[in-house]
Design a protein around this motif. Structure first.
Motif, PDB file in Angstrom:
ATOM      1  N   ARG A  52       0.875  -1.171   0.000  1.00 20.74           N
ATOM      2  CA  ARG A  52       0.000   0.000   0.000  1.00 20.74           C
ATOM      3  C   ARG A  52       0.914   1.223   0.000  1.00 20.74           C
ATOM      4  N   GLU A  54       1.019   5.212   0.818  1.00 20.45           N
ATOM      5  CA  GLU A  54       0.296   6.312   1.451  1.00 20.45           C
ATOM      6  C   GLU A  54       1.102   7.585   1.330  1.00 20.45           C
ATOM      7  N   ARG A  56       0.807  11.097   2.812  1.00 16.76           N
ATOM      8  CA  ARG A  56       0.067  11.841   3.839  1.00 16.76           C
ATOM      9  C   ARG A  56      -0.494  13.146   3.297  1.00 16.76           C
ATOM     10  N   GLY A  59      -3.398  10.994  -0.180  1.00 17.89           N
ATOM     11  CA  GLY A  59      -4.242   9.816  -0.277  1.00 17.89           C
ATOM     12  C   GLY A  59      -3.423   8.548  -0.243  1.00 17.89           C
ATOM     13  N   ALA A  60      -4.110   7.435  -0.443  1.00 14.62           N
ATOM     14  CA  ALA A  60      -3.454   6.129  -0.384  1.00 14.62           C
ATOM     15  C   ALA A  60      -3.845   5.296  -1.597  1.00 14.62           C
ATOM     16  N   SER A  62      -3.871   1.460  -3.178  1.00 15.27           N
ATOM     17  CA  SER A  62      -3.838   0.058  -2.779  1.00 15.27           C
ATOM     18  C   SER A  62      -4.392  -0.776  -3.925  1.00 15.27           C
ATOM     19  N   LYS A  91      -7.769   6.115  -2.398  1.00 22.93           N
ATOM     20  CA  LYS A  91      -8.641   6.752  -1.409  1.00 22.93           C
ATOM     21  C   LYS A  91      -8.001   8.083  -1.028  1.00 22.93           C
ATOM     22  N   GLY A  93      -6.968  11.461   0.926  1.00 20.61           N
ATOM     23  CA  GLY A  93      -6.629  11.764   2.303  1.00 20.61           C
ATOM     24  C   GLY A  93      -7.545  12.842   2.850  1.00 20.61           C
TER      25      GLY A  93
END
Length: 111
Positions: A52, A54, A56, A59-60, A62, A91, A93
């Motif tokens: 994954r 990320e 900060r 977003g992330a 995956s 997704k 942040g």
């Protein structure tokens, strides 16, 4: 015309590279392009390993795994097998969501 009522426009990678180069005149455009490509390549490599990623405030990234299933051909109605597959997922942040929703008159209390 307000910024909210304009037609959405997409940005392609070369335009992103150009904008970054314009904001950083001390860097050559080819160096900026190499940096952007390196970042994107590392994200793809991490996802391919099942990791994954990320960032900060941004977003992330995956990978979601979709199992094999029985699909249907919309033209003929015939059942066809659909293989399992892995699909990238992003997704946003919290900071990005807040910046995008700042000042649009909606309440975030129910979000």
């Amino acid at each position: 015309m307000s910024a909210r009522s304009r037609v959405p426009v997409s940005m392609i990678k070369s335009e992103l590279v150009q904008r970054i180069a314009e904001h950083n005149p001390h860097l050559y455009q080819r160096d900026v392009e190499n940096i952007v490509n390196a970042i994107l390549d590392e994200i793809v490599a991490a996802l391919a390993r099942g990791d994954r990623v990320e960032l900060r405030g941004f977003g992330a990234f995956s990978v979601k795994h979709r199992p094999a299933r029985a699909g249907r051909n919309p033209r003929t109605g015939a059942h066809v097998p659909v293989d399992q597959k892995s699909v990238p997922f992003f997704k946003t942040g919290k900071e990005m969501r807040e910046r995008l929703n700042r000042g649009n008159g909606t309440s975030e209390a129910g979000a």
